[in-house]
Write a protein that holds these residues in place. Structure first.
Motif, PDB file in Angstrom:
ATOM      1  N   GLY A 281       0.822  -1.217   0.036  1.00 47.60           N
ATOM      2  CA  GLY A 281      -0.012   0.063   0.085  1.00 47.60           C
ATOM      3  C   GLY A 281       0.858   1.290   0.014  1.00 47.60           C
ATOM      4  N   HIS A 282       1.830   1.247   0.843  1.00 52.42           N
ATOM      5  CA  HIS A 282       2.853   2.412   0.971  1.00 52.42           C
ATOM      6  C   HIS A 282       3.631   2.620  -0.555  1.00 52.42           C
ATOM      7  CE1 HIS A 282       6.233   4.562   2.562  1.00 52.42           C
ATOM      8  NE2 HIS A 282       7.152   3.917   1.628  1.00 52.42           N
ATOM      9  N   GLU A 283       4.066   1.357  -1.161  1.00 46.26           N
ATOM     10  CA  GLU A 283       4.527   1.587  -2.340  1.00 46.26           C
ATOM     11  C   GLU A 283       4.125   2.094  -3.366  1.00 46.26           C
ATOM     12  OE1 GLU A 283       7.796   1.361  -2.370  1.00 46.26           O
ATOM     13  OE2 GLU A 283       7.983   0.429  -0.293  1.00 46.26           O
ATOM     14  N   MET A 284       2.477   1.656  -3.629  1.00 43.79           N
ATOM     15  CA  MET A 284       1.589   2.165  -4.464  1.00 43.79           C
ATOM     16  C   MET A 284       1.445   3.779  -4.241  1.00 43.79           C
ATOM     17  SD  MET A 284      -1.179  -1.128  -4.529  1.00 43.79           S
ATOM     18  CE  MET A 284      -0.272  -2.539  -4.855  1.00 43.79           C
ATOM     19  N   GLY A 285       1.570   4.144  -3.060  1.00 44.34           N
ATOM     20  CA  GLY A 285       1.280   5.570  -3.000  1.00 44.34           C
ATOM     21  C   GLY A 285       2.497   6.147  -3.540  1.00 44.34           C
ATOM     22  N   HIS A 286       3.528   5.816  -3.321  1.00 47.15           N
ATOM     23  CA  HIS A 286       4.690   6.451  -4.347  1.00 47.15           C
ATOM     24  C   HIS A 286       4.191   6.554  -5.832  1.00 47.15           C
ATOM     25  CE1 HIS A 286       7.537   6.827  -1.033  1.00 47.15           C
ATOM     26  NE2 HIS A 286       7.640   5.571  -1.120  1.00 47.15           N
ATOM     27  N   TYR A 287       3.874   5.483  -6.293  1.00 45.82           N
ATOM     28  CA  TYR A 287       3.236   5.317  -7.639  1.00 45.82           C
ATOM     29  C   TYR A 287       2.192   6.253  -8.090  1.00 45.82           C
ATOM     30  CZ  TYR A 287       2.830   2.445 -11.942  1.00 45.82           C
ATOM     31  OH  TYR A 287       2.657   1.833 -13.088  1.00 45.82           O
ATOM     32  N   GLN A 361       7.780  12.777   1.223  1.00 45.37           N
ATOM     33  CA  GLN A 361       7.367  11.750   0.487  1.00 45.37           C
ATOM     34  C   GLN A 361       7.110  10.572   1.063  1.00 45.37           C
ATOM     35  OE1 GLN A 361       9.715  11.521  -3.351  1.00 45.37           O
ATOM     36  NE2 GLN A 361       8.414  12.887  -4.253  1.00 45.37           N
ATOM     37  N   GLU A 362       7.747  10.190   1.828  1.00 41.65           N
ATOM     38  CA  GLU A 362       7.792   8.738   2.701  1.00 41.65           C
ATOM     39  C   GLU A 362       6.408   8.812   3.397  1.00 41.65           C
ATOM     40  OE1 GLU A 362       8.888   5.940   1.976  1.00 41.65           O
ATOM     41  OE2 GLU A 362      10.505   6.833   0.643  1.00 41.65           O
ATOM     42  N   LYS A 363       6.170   9.872   3.971  1.00 44.24           N
ATOM     43  CA  LYS A 363       4.892  10.232   5.116  1.00 44.24           C
ATOM     44  C   LYS A 363       3.812  10.119   4.300  1.00 44.24           C
ATOM     45  CE  LYS A 363       2.753  11.480   8.923  1.00 44.24           C
ATOM     46  NZ  LYS A 363       2.891  10.474  10.004  1.00 44.24           N
ATOM     47  N   ASP A 404      15.270   9.838   6.451  1.00 46.24           N
ATOM     48  CA  ASP A 404      14.854  10.123   5.296  1.00 46.24           C
ATOM     49  C   ASP A 404      13.383   9.399   5.159  1.00 46.24           C
ATOM     50  OD1 ASP A 404      15.908   7.654   5.102  1.00 46.24           O
ATOM     51  OD2 ASP A 404      17.020   7.547   3.341  1.00 46.24           O
ATOM     52  N   HIS A 405      13.015   8.678   6.185  1.00 48.00           N
ATOM     53  CA  HIS A 405      11.711   8.159   6.324  1.00 48.00           C
ATOM     54  C   HIS A 405      11.315   8.533   7.607  1.00 48.00           C
ATOM     55  CE1 HIS A 405      13.037   5.423   3.123  1.00 48.00           C
ATOM     56  NE2 HIS A 405      11.822   4.716   3.222  1.00 48.00           N
ATOM     57  N   PRO A 406       9.800   8.616   7.885  1.00 45.32           N
ATOM     58  CA  PRO A 406       9.366   8.732   9.339  1.00 45.32           C
ATOM     59  C   PRO A 406       9.914   7.937  10.208  1.00 45.32           C
ATOM     60  CG  PRO A 406       7.582   8.613   7.754  1.00 45.32           C
ATOM     61  CD  PRO A 406       8.870   8.110   6.799  1.00 45.32           C
TER      62      PRO A 406
HETATM   63 ZN   LIG Z   1       8.760   4.455   0.549  1.00 48.22          ZN
END
Ligand SMILES: [Zn+2]
Length: 436
Positions: A281-287, A361-363, A404-406
């Protein structure tokens, strides 16, 4: 300084990363749906699943990484100064000129000499940072031979692709004396886009095997989630990251036609289905939120600023030191260590800026992922797994500068807040999902 920092860590014994003693797929009582569900208490219940010894160890690993940013910067700056002060850079240029009278060939030959020398001089720190230290903390799976093999491959890629980029950029500097920083940044931006686009298809397979994932138990829920969120994917990829590391991860890579989602085999082997779905789900957010194109746009700005800074900075430094370092002018390949030194200073200063842009972006991807996967407990499990190599609960300033990530705490906490607002999804009699 390098030796000092190196031996400072030698007390950490080589042993596999400490596993949580409890089964992290069991939702702790405080995180179960109830009338008095509290996100803070649920978060603390998950945090308590990490054994203190594991926490101490991963905190030490992660904090050591802060210092490595400094040591890397100081060490590579010292190497650049050495090449200039001993006039090795000028000698490498002279050698390149004896080999060919064509400028592009001279640039390419200089580049080969330069990256080989940098690799040799930088080896002690590289070896400590990416081999010794990774083994000390139980994160590496490679013995010395295969590790050196990967290092050799990376050097070859750098020779060829970096060499072509250097030939192009120095040709621009030679031809466009006054405006090279503008055309140079445009060329560099195009090269960055090309590198991102060919990465998953041509570069990643040099180091790892990337295959289509064929297990319907894993792929069916992921592809349903993808289609529900407007991602026209019919394949999920897996990569044999366990060749190098025990880290669990997944990523979105590529640009336009090559954009794809890849899970690593450590995640597939050790993650529960809920955890894998939450990570997807997280990776799809990036997409869906086009994070790669957006980041490339941000990078374009950074590249343009860097070239303007180099135009000004190289001019300033050459006026003072060109005779001493035997550099003829800015189009002389022998200027490269000076350019690397100046770029190194800029990017060292920009570290928190780059981290903040990435973390933002990670958030966003986290928030998208909670809604897409609806697996807050799976996401908490993932955060606990990632705690093997990330500090879970940093101070605010520490997070702002270095993350670089939460942080893991932040990720579990926002997942638990999401859960608290959606408790009806987790009560004992859930509504039937659509066609399985
Ligand atoms: Zn990520």
């Amino acid at each position: 300084m390098f030796l000092f920092s190196g031996f400072g860590f030698s007390s950490a014994q080589a042993q596999p990363a400490t596993q949580p003693a409890v089964d992290i797929t069991q939702v702790p009582p405080a995180a179960q749906p109830s009338a008095h569900f509290n996100a803070d208490a649920a978060t603390e219940a998950y945090m308590a699943m990490i054994p203190p010894a594991a926490k101490t160890r991963s905190d030490a690993y992660f904090e050591g990484g802060y210092w490595l940013i400094l040591w890397d910067f100081l060490y590579s700056s010292a190497v650049c100064l050495l090449l200039l002060e001993l006039r090795w850079s000028a000698r490498m240029r002279d050698l390149a000129e004896r080999i060919s009278r064509y400028k592009p060939v001279q640039t390419f030959v200089y580049w080969i000499e330069y990256v080989v020398l940098i690799a040799v001089l930088g080896f002690p720190l590289e070896f400590y940072e990416n081999f010794v230290r990774e083994h000390q903390y139980g994160l590496a799976t490679q013995s010395f031979g295969p590790w050196m093999g990967d290092e050799g491959k990376a050097l070859l890629v750098n020779m060829v692709l970096g060499g072509l980029a250097a030939v192009l950029l120095f040709a621009i500097v030679r031809k466009l004396r006054k405006t090279w920083w503008i055309w140079g940044s445009i060329a560099a931006i195009v090269l960055a886009v090309v590198a991102v686009a060919i990465g998953p298809v041509f570069l990643q397979p040099i180091f790892n095997k990337v295959t289509r994932l064929n297990d319907p138990k894993i792929t069916v829920p992921i592809l349903r989630m993808a289609h529900a969120n407007g991602i026209p994917a019919n394949d999920v990829y897996q990569i044999d990251a366990s060749r190098q590391t025990t880290r669990m991860s997944a990523n979105v890579s590529g640009f336009a036609n090559t954009m794809r989602i890849t899970l690593n085999d450590n995640l597939l082997r050790r993650g529960s289905p809920e955890e894998i779905q939450s990570v997807m789900g997280h990776e799809m957010g990036h997409y869906v939120m086009n994070h790669i194109p957006k980041f490339l746009f941000f990078l374009s700005v950074v590249i343009s600023i860097s070239f303007a800074y180099l135009y000004w900075g190289l001019g300033w430094a050459l006026k003072r030191f060109e005779a001493r370092w035997e550099i003829r002018d800015v189009s002389d390949p022998a200027v490269l260590p000076l350019a690397a030194l100046m770029a190194g200073i800029l990017f060292f200063v920009l570290t928190p800026v780059m981290n903040n842009v990435t973390r933002m972006q990670e958030k966003e991807a986290d928030m998208f992922g909670y809604n897409a996967a609806r697996q807050p407990d799976g996401f908490a499990q993932a955060a606990i797994h990632l705690s093997e190599y990330r500090k879970m609960r940093p101070g605010r300033l520490e997070e702002w500068i270095f993350y670089d990530h939460p942080s893991g705490y932040d990720r579990i906490h926002s997942a638990m807040i999401w859960k608290g607002e959606n408790l009806e999804l987790f009560e004992k009699t859930p509504s039937q999902p659509a066609a399985q």
